[in-house]
Structure formats: C-alpha cells, structure tokens
Design a protein around this motif. Structure first.
Motif, PDB file in Angstrom:
ATOM      1  N   ASP A 272      83.113 -61.192 120.322  1.00 33.63           N
ATOM      2  CA  ASP A 272      81.872 -61.955 120.462  1.00 33.63           C
ATOM      3  C   ASP A 272      80.700 -60.964 120.398  1.00 33.63           C
ATOM      4  O   ASP A 272      80.598 -60.053 121.229  1.00 33.63           O
ATOM      5  N   TYR A 273      79.878 -61.150 119.371  1.00 30.59           N
ATOM      6  CA  TYR A 273      78.785 -60.195 119.165  1.00 30.59           C
ATOM      7  C   TYR A 273      77.844 -60.166 120.358  1.00 30.59           C
ATOM      8  O   TYR A 273      77.435 -59.091 120.828  1.00 30.59           O
ATOM      9  N   ASP A 274      77.494 -61.353 120.867  1.00 27.88           N
ATOM     10  CA  ASP A 274      76.532 -61.412 121.962  1.00 27.88           C
ATOM     11  C   ASP A 274      77.071 -60.718 123.211  1.00 27.88           C
ATOM     12  O   ASP A 274      76.325 -60.036 123.922  1.00 27.88           O
ATOM     13  N   GLU A 275      78.371 -60.878 123.443  1.00 30.99           N
ATOM     14  CA  GLU A 275      78.969 -60.175 124.572  1.00 30.99           C
ATOM     15  C   GLU A 275      78.851 -58.667 124.397  1.00 30.99           C
ATOM     16  O   GLU A 275      78.566 -57.938 125.342  1.00 30.99           O
ATOM     17  N   MET A 276      79.121 -58.216 123.193  1.00 30.93           N
ATOM     18  CA  MET A 276      79.070 -56.773 122.955  1.00 30.93           C
ATOM     19  C   MET A 276      77.684 -56.205 123.258  1.00 30.93           C
ATOM     20  O   MET A 276      77.548 -55.088 123.769  1.00 30.93           O
ATOM     21  N   LEU A 277      76.678 -56.996 122.920  1.00 29.39           N
ATOM     22  CA  LEU A 277      75.319 -56.490 123.154  1.00 29.39           C
ATOM     23  C   LEU A 277      75.057 -56.219 124.633  1.00 29.39           C
ATOM     24  O   LEU A 277      74.147 -55.453 124.983  1.00 29.39           O
ATOM     25  N   LYS A 278      75.842 -56.860 125.495  1.00 22.49           N
ATOM     26  CA  LYS A 278      75.643 -56.655 126.939  1.00 22.49           C
ATOM     27  C   LYS A 278      76.460 -55.477 127.470  1.00 22.49           C
ATOM     28  O   LYS A 278      76.456 -55.228 128.690  1.00 22.49           O
ATOM     29  N   HIS A 279      77.196 -54.787 126.579  1.00 23.61           N
ATOM     30  CA  HIS A 279      78.031 -53.657 127.022  1.00 23.61           C
ATOM     31  C   HIS A 279      77.178 -52.678 127.845  1.00 23.61           C
ATOM     32  O   HIS A 279      76.104 -52.257 127.405  1.00 23.61           O
ATOM     33  N   SER A 280      77.700 -52.307 128.967  1.00 25.83           N
ATOM     34  CA  SER A 280      76.934 -51.483 129.903  1.00 25.83           C
ATOM     35  C   SER A 280      76.544 -50.129 129.297  1.00 25.83           C
ATOM     36  O   SER A 280      77.401 -49.408 128.792  1.00 25.83           O
TER      37      SER A 280
END
Lengths: 358, 358, 358, 358
Positions: free
Chosen positions: B64-72
């Motif tokens: 999920d691209y959007d999830e990846m953007l939240k990677h710490s």
C-alpha cells in the motif's frame, strides 16, 4: 556488523597512497557486503586524509600495521602498501588468520613471492588473492569467455601492452630503484593475461627482451628503460609478445590481441575516455584515459566485491595465487634479458639451459 | 540511521518492475549516503523478489503506497511505478513532506505533469527530481561542459535518437495504449537533451513529425508507430531533429550530435557493449548493448547519488523540474503532428497559431 | 583514334571550372577507352590552364560551345559548365547526335530538367547520363547490393546528409542566387540516393523542411540557409530525412544510413582522409576530407569509365535519366517548404493537395 | 609513341602472374605518360590471357625475355616474374640500357640483391627501383611527412605487421621452398618501412625472432613458420618489432605504429574494405580486404606513375635502391634467428659479433 540480516565482511586496508586510497573508498562505498573497519598507513599526510574521508564512517586509523591486525573482529586485509613490504604484510595477515587481497606484484623477488604462496597453502580456508585487476575487467572476461568457447580456434599468438602516459615529473625514475623494472612493474599484467589465455600450465621455452631510454636516460642507473619489447616463447607452440612504455603522449593505452587459428579478439584496440567525439577544425578527436585507473576503475570494484563474496561464502577465488609467482618469474627473466642483452632459454621441465633447444 | 558519524538519507521506493528493481538495488548497494528502508509494489511477484533480495537488508515491504509514506523516519521516495500513476504518487509524497525522485515522464499529460511542478513549488525545501537519466551520464556531461565553454561555437543544430532493439514479443504494442506514444515515451529524452544544450528558455516555433509502422502494424490502433522522425524549430534560430525507433537489429542505439558554428560534438556515435572487438571470417565485429540500461546503467547510479546528496546537503539539484513539463509539451505536440500529419506552429510567446510565422 | 586495335570514344568537355577541370583530367588520364579531343570554356583563365595542361595531349580548345559540337569525329560531351546552362547545352549536344554526361542537377527548374529527358527520349541510341556521382561510389554500391539482397530486410528509413566544410570566403552566398537553394544544390545527391534505395517508383506523400542561417545571414536574401533539415514521407510507408550544412568545422561529411526491418547499413559514418591516426597530447585524432572530391574522387573516375563503356558497347547506363527530374522535383519541393514554412502534401497519384491525406 | 606533343615512356613487363598482370594493366590503363609495348611470360596460360587483354592495345607478347629486351624503342622494364629470377632479369635489363622497376625482393640472397645494386651503380642515368609499394601509399606518406616534421618527436619504437588472410589451399607451404621465409617474404615490407622512418643509415645492433606453425606444420620442412615475431634493435637507441602471419581469419591486416617521444602515428589500425558498416542481429560489422592488393592497389598505381615520371624527366626516384639490400639483410638475419633460436648481434660497424655488446 550486519545490516538487517546480512553479515558484512570486516575489512582493513594497509596503505593509503594513490591506489590504497582508492581501495579504501571502494570497500567503504561500493562493496555492499563489506564493512571497512580499519586502515593503516605510516604516512601522516595519508592519515590526515583518512581522518576526514574514512574516520567519519567509523573506520579506525592505525599507524602500526601489527596493531591493526589485532583490530577486533577483523576478517580480511587489503595490502596496498609499497611493493617492498607486500610479501611481509601479506604473510603476517595470513598468519593472523585473515583473508588477504594483496596488490600486485607480491614481490619483485621470486623467492619472496613464493613465500606468500607457501604461507597461503598452510591456511587453505583463508582466501588470498593477488590483485591482477585486469582479470576482473568486463572486457577481458568477455574475451576470455569467447576464447574458451573456441570462438577463435586455438589461441596461438598473444600481443599485449601496458603503456603509461608520460609523466614529465620523472617520478618513475626514482621509483625504478624499487619497481623491479618495467617488465615486473608494467608488463606483469600482460604476462598474467598471457598465462590466463594460454593456460596456467604453459611452459616457457625462451624469453628475450630489448629496451631503450627514449625520454629518461636516468633509468639506466637502475637497469631500467622507458620503452621495452619482450618475447616469450612457450613449449606448447605459442608466442606472447609485450610492449611496455612510459611515454605515451595521449594517455594510458593498455591493450591486448589474442590471435587464434580461426580468429582474433582485441581488447581496447581503440582507447577512449568516454563516448564523446569532437569534430574540430583539426579533424575528429577523442580523448583517452590519463591513467590505468581511468581504464580499469570498475575492475577494481569488481575485484573487491568478488574477493568479499569468496570470503563470506567460502567459494573459490577466480584464479589461483600460484600464478602470481609465475608472472613474476617471467617478468624477472624478461628484465634480466633486457639488462644482459641475451636470450634466455628453458627446457621442457622449466630448467634454465644454456642454448636454444629446438 | 547513521554509519560512524555519517547520517544516511532514509529512502523508499515505489514500484519494483524492471526499472524499479534497478533503482532499489542502486539505493541499497551503490549509494553510500542513502539507506533503503522501504519498498512498495502492488505486484505479488515483485514482492516475492523483494522478500529475497531486499528484505534481508532490512528493507520493509509494503503493498500500500499510502502506508509506505508513513514509514517512520522516511525522508525520500523514488517513484518508479507505471507512468499513469507517477504524478499522483509524486504529489502525495511531496505533500507528505518527502523528497521525490520521479521516473520520467511525470505524466503523458501536460496538465498532470504541471500539477507535480505546482505541488513541488509549494514545498521549496523539498527536492523533486524528474529522472532524466541522460543528464547524469558522464559522456553527455562532458559534451555539455565543452559546449558551454564555447568549444563548438553556438550550438545550432541538434540531432538525437532513441532507438530500441527490436523486441519480437511485441510487448510495446500493448504498452502503446498507455505510453503516450513514441515521442513521449522514447524521444522525451532527446527533447530534454535539446532543451539542455539549447537552453531551457528556448521557444518552439514549429514541430512536425512523420512515422511508419514498419514491423508492428498493430501500433496504428493506438495512434502510434515504430519509427518516427520529428523536427522542432526554435525561435532562436535553432533546429532539433529526432529519430525514434523500435526495430534496431543490433541493439540499443541512443546517440546525439550537437552541431555548432565552430564544431560538432557527438555522443555515442559508435555504440559498443565493451572494449572487445572480434576478427572473424565475416569481418571485424563488435556487439552493442541490448537495452538502455546497458548504455545508461552508470548514469542511474550517479542520479541516485546526486539526488541523495542534494537532499542531505540542501543543495541545488542539477536541473529544474519545470523542464520536465516542457519536454512533455514538445513530445505531445510531436505526437499530435505525427497523428494528424500536419505541422504545428507557435508564435514567439508560445501561443499556438494557425500558420507559419516567418 | 584507336590504340592497337582498340577504338576510343572521342570526348569533349564543356566547362573547365573546378569540377570541369577534374572531369577533363579524368577523361584524359584515367579512362583508357576514351580520348579527350576537345574542350570548351568561355573563361580565358580556364583556357590558359587548358593550353598548358590539355593542349599538349592533343586536346583542341574552343571558346564557342556550338563550334566545339562540330569537332570532327566527336562522339560524346561532358557538360560541366554552370548549372544555369546545363540543360541547354545538354539538349544541343543530344540534338547534334552526341552522347552526354551532364553534371547534376540538369537544372534547378523542373521544366528545364524535364526538357533534357524529353530530348534524350527522341534519341534512344544516345547515352545521356546525369552525373550523380555517388551512384558510382564503391561503398554505396556495396550498400545497395546488400540491401537488394535483402540483407537488412525492407529498407524503411533513410537518413542522409551532405555537409560541406565551412568556406569562410562566403563564396556560397553569392552562389545561392543561382544554386536553386541548399536542397537542390546539396541534398539533391541524398534525394537521388533515397530514390535508388527505396526504388525509383516511390511516391512522395509529403515534404517538410526547416532551415537556419547560423553563419551566413546573407543567404536569407536568396531564400536560402546554411543548415537545413527536411523530411520526405513516401506513400509506400517509408521515410527519408536529410540534413544539409555549409558549416562543418572538420571537413566534408557526407553520409547515409539505410534502416531496414532487419538491419542497418551505414555508409561513411566515420569519415577519414586516409588510414592515418594521430596520438597526441590532446588525444587521438584523424583528419577528414576537405571537400566532396576528397570523398568521391574515385567515383567520378568510375562514372567516366562506365559512361564511356556504355557509349562504346551500346549497353545500358546504370540508372535512368528520368530519376534526375524526380530528384529535382523533390529538392524544389523541400526548398519551397523551407521558404514558406509549410508542409506540402501529395496524393497517391503525385498531385499536390491542400492537406494531409492519412 | 607520343600523344599530341607528349612523349610516352615505352615500357615492357616481364611476368604476368597475379601481380605481373596487375602491373601490366596499371601501365596500360592508369599511367598516362607510359605506353605498354611488350610483355614477356614463359607461361602459356598467362600469354593466352595477355592475347585477349593486352595484345589488342598493341602490346607485343614474348615468350623469351632476352628477345623482349630487344623490342624496338623499349625504354623500361617492369620485372614481376618469380623472385628467383628477379636479380638476373633486372641486371640484364640494366645492362641493356633500360630503366627497371623490379618487384621486391631483389632476391632472397643478400649477394644477389647486392649484384643488382652494383649493376645499377654502373648506369647512374638509368632508374632502378625496387617495388616497395608501401612507400607509395598515401597514408604511409602522410605518416612519414608528419614524422619528418617532428610531429611525434623522435621516432623511437616501430611496430609493424604483415598479416595475410589464411589461404586454406596451403599454397604458401609449397611457396615456402622459394620465398626465403616469412621474414624475407612478408616482413620485408615492414623492415623497409622501419628503415624509412628511422633513417636508412640506422645500424642494427641485434635481431631475434621466434615463430610457430599454428596452421601449417608442413612449413617446418622449409625452415619456415606461419606466425613469427621479430625484434630489431638499433645502435641509435631505437627498436623495431614485427609480426607476420599467414592465418588471419578476417582478411589482410598490414599495419604500422610509429611511436615517438611526443606522440604516435598509426597507419591502418582499423582495416576496412570500404566505408560500409553493417548493423545486424550479431552486432556492428565491417569487412576488411582479402589481400594486400585490396589494401595497396592505389599505391602500385602511384609507383608506376612516379617511376615513369622519373624516367622521362630524369628526376630522382623517391628512395635509393641500396635500401632494398639492407632490408633483405635484416630479413635474412631474422629468418636465421628464427631457425636457430638464437639472438644475433652486430657491432657499431655492422660486423657480426658473438655476444651482446652493451
């Protein structure tokens, strides 16, 4: 240290001169499976450079080689110091249980070269590599693969040259006192290539060489020359001939031709720095690399990566260490022939004989 | 994460197709100042590859691209997905406060391309780079430096081609439905180079193009061709002309000539895979790279390193993002000219006009 | 006259300018089966040269073209005067019952060009050749033979250029008043080659051209330019594109690429004066011919010999005269497109139409 | 005979084998100031050819060399018979008061070679030329002119090779019985070139050579080989090294490098038949000439014209006949070194000595 679940080879480097510094940066930046952890140099200027360029990445600096060998967790050493200490440092590292990548030549002395091989034989689990960088060059590998496939029939005549751009500083005159001479210093690569393409078991029948000092008469003092041509005849019915020069105007031109019974393979017949060609009032021009690193830079990186992989994976190195002694033997014989003006003969068993055996 | 005292840019990659996988490995292995921490792909096969090749190094995988953007701790994203989502993903990353390296083209639509530029303008501290890889190629840079120095006088005529090896699978026929057409997909590089060498302020006076389907008649359905020639005329008294082809027999041949009032610079006039030349019964032969990566592999690595340095050091990227929109504009106009068969004219202000203004 | 039992063709030459003098010497010295018996030029300086160089060999000099045509035993005339009188002199010679080798172009006017063809048709036994010298060049012939054999599949894209070394005297500005423009003067050769490789029956679908005056703004007065690019689209699904330039720094560079569905043939991609290459401090350099004669000198000699053989042996000339008119037609259309800035369209029957027919 | 007021040199040719026939046609068709009036060959097949090809032009055919020398008005003879009779026929012609162009070598014997020089010295008004065709090649002349101008500093190392395409018929095995060996037959050209570029006064210090029979073991019977490498060292501090081969797959490759203290000149580093390059599925390819005539054809024509001019105008030939003996001397020494396996030494005065004088 590891990254994620990947273990990295812990590497130290000895010597941070021109080539040593390059090796250090290769292991630091371009060998994903290695971690450069320590560096040794006796030279204060080189350590100052390392303090800025290496230390911030966690590389510990040493001014004592023996101390460096004790660096905690160390697994491998790159020996890139002056040739005169290659053998001693390589043996110390081997005896300390470390893998070794030693710059060429192991030594300008056949006996010292052999002593490294002997040390390595005692430690068969350790990887000991002599840095014949051309063996890692993509073009030479392509040429070798095609030759092995029989593409040019039986390789019969081998022409190879190592030709440096003229260095007007004359640095290489002073250097000649230690270099072992132009055949040991420059042609050693070409000799090693000949042994690769003709087979490591090839037996020398004769060597003869001549040379001149076209630009640096001072080389005579060291029994050396700035241009030399040598021929090596093999008992297997093959010929290798070499040209080495220190006076190329345009830049480095190292090249090789392998002539077989059914074709020829040329490596770097037309040197070039990059893919740019200039059309000017004086004609069409391209530039060529100023030094061997401009030609073989990528090969050194491949060498570092393959050495690392062999150490970590306990796989075979791409070629045997013993060949490095054979290359020195031939280089030394060519240099002797150059100095004495005589042709040197060997019988089928490798024994030196007084006259041509036909 | 840091190594020693060196901070590393935390990078994620979106898309692990052919080029995405390469980008991932570049950032993993060949960009010392970056750390690849995350990767996104919607494709299960690609994730399986990544589980083996990336995950062991500590790279977290996302579907999920959007999830990846939240990677710490994430600082930068490489967008290497299919062209149709480039713009959307790039804008999301920009809006999430991240630096972005987006594969070319930003979009096949001028408006979408412009929307990325607009998003980037709102975040001037973030670096947003469109991946015109040839701008990072050593030979093109050498050529540009010489041109800038006035070595060939005033650059006046620019010839450039992107010619792919024929892919008998016909993959590119299906691909043509989304590619934007041969001028947007292939010639976009040549167009960008023309704007580089002629100056980004160059104003288009006219474009005209023709094309044929020599090997893939199916391309017609998508308004596309397999061979096309286009001319772009500039108000500054300059001409660029382009050739794009999908049917080279020998391999990839991308090359450029910059013709100035006092000389000419050619980049890659004589393509070659390496430095090997074969002399055979049929003559003298060399091979050439099978694809653009064989020609520009190193340029992608340089791109990755320079993007990383600009993000970490807060320095300028080597060229402006807005040029990527101009290149798409010209590519789209050429493709329209190709389809309609007509020549398209612009006045000095960039406004489209009905007929030639002399 | 005969030599031994061999009859020699009795040849006269009209025009002893740069190219005329060369033709004269070719027929005098390098065409064994011809005998140069007469020469005409209206120019006193040229006659002075001929008095020294030609007359001693028995060549009679004339200052009146019509008188020369009456030279006893004359069989053939080479028309190498200024383009403006080519057609008139060729027709006079044809009508006088003589074979004619006329320099290209027959005329810059399509109608005048056609009038030569019409005159020749009335005299089918006489040989009338338009001097498209490249048709006699060994490399072009080799390329054509391979193309005909299907070696590159179906020829589909044709790129060809005629690029002159910059003549700082600006001679060609004054010359532009009569030359018919750069496409008729220079590209005429490339157009003829395209018709050769694509087949003389190829039907033009559209032509478009652009040009600039990069070094000689004065050319604008004559509706001409010093650099031009043109595209010719054919109804058979083929494209030819041309580049002509008057500002090469390094020398003449005329070259051609024929791109087929299965391969490509390049003629003179890397021009060179001879086989010498220089390695200097600035790199590796070769020189290239200063003019077209340096490239095509031998082709002119072949042309002279083959014309002579066809006349003596009553055999076919290697190509038809009518093609010369077609080349002028296309050249004139390109020049018109260059001047007007518009694209020009033709239907399948060759009729000019107002808009693109897809 | 004269043409107009121009007197033509009356020339006869001896020998109409492969090269003799070419010489005959050159003098017949491509030497405007010469008239071929007679031809001798002991071979009936060759006379049959000549009856068709030469006789119709008024060339009288002879089957007796001595008779031909009495041909009325004869001024010059081209000796192109087998090497074994070169010297005898040349001397007869000289003694008959004729100019002589003798094919190389004058003889495979140093003494016989010298006897031609001695005969020529008695007749200083007669021109006697040994046909070292490369001396007339435009590229070699360009290279020599640049070298003479100091363009590459002091010429110091000379590399040159004569490499024939493999002739599977093995013709050269039988031929080896008479050829004098590969150094006298092939390398003689390279040796002559070395003496040209280094200066005819150069003094040999040592020669050494090795060879193999890679494809034709039968050559051993004649003391010959199919691949040989030789080095010639000069007292002036210069080195020449040579490679000769009979087994090139791709075609003839004769080439030379002159390496000076400030640059290098290469002649024919990249051989090619013509200006055609083929891009195919297997890569990019060019063909190379199948034999020496494909490389040096024009040089023979220049040779014929310059010989003719020197005879008619009583001007100097471009080089001295005595050099031909020196070339044979060096070739014979190399061949001896090859056979014996030993290095051969000379002192500064040219006297052979037993060991290296340093």
């Amino acid at each position: 240290m590891t990254q994620g679940g990947v273990r990295k080879l812990q590497v130290a480097i000895a010597g941070l001169g021109r080539m040593g510094a390059r090796h250090a940066l290769h292991f630091l930046e371009r060998v994903p499976r290695a971690e450069l952890v320590a560096a040794f140099t006796p030279d204060a200027n080189e350590r100052a450079w390392a303090a800025t360029r290496l230390a911030p990445w966690g590389v510990k600096l040493y001014d004592d080689y023996d101390e460096m060998l004790k660096h905690s967790g160390l697994e491998a050493v790159v020996v890139a110091t002056v040739t005169t200490v290659h053998a001693e440092q390589a043996i110390k590292a081997i005896d300390a249980g470390l893998h070794v990548l030693c710059e060429k030549p192991l030594s300008t002395s056949i006996e010292l070269s052999q002593s490294v091989v002997t040390a390595a034989r005692r430690r068969p689990q350790q990887k000991v590599l002599c840095g014949f960088s051309r063996r890692f060059d993509a073009s030479y590998r392509d040429a070798f693969a095609r030759t092995s496939d029989g593409h040019i029939g039986r390789p019969s005549v081998f022409r190879s040259q190592t030709c440096d751009k003229l260095d007007p500083s004359g640095f290489f005159v002073a250097y000649a006192a230690f270099s072992g001479g132009i055949f040991v210093d420059c042609s050693i690569h070409d000799i090693d290539l000949a042994l690769w393409f003709f087979g490591p078991e090839s037996r020398v029948k004769s060597v003869s060489a001549v040379g001149i000092t076209a630009v640096q008469p001072g080389l005579r003092e060291h029994g050396d020359v700035d241009n030399a041509v040598g021929i090596v005849e093999f008992w297997e019915g093959r010929i290798a001939y070499f040209y080495a020069s220190r006076m190329m105007a345009a830049g480095q031109h190292d090249m090789t031709e392998v002539i077989g019974t059914e074709g020829k393979i040329t490596v770097n017949g037309n040197p070039q720095t990059n893919l740019v060609e200039l059309s000017e009032a004086t004609g069409v021009r391209r530039e060529i690399p100023p030094d061997y690193y401009g030609r073989f830079g990528e090969a050194f990186v491949t060498e570092a990566n393959e050495f690392t992989a062999a150490c970590l994976d306990k796989t075979e190195l791409p070629f045997k260490l013993s060949g490095a002694v054979r290359a020195v033997q031939i280089g030394v014989a060519l240099q002797e022939s150059l100095r004495s003006g005589t042709k040197i003969f060997f019988d089928e068993t490798g024994k030196r004989v007084e006259q041509a055996k036909l």
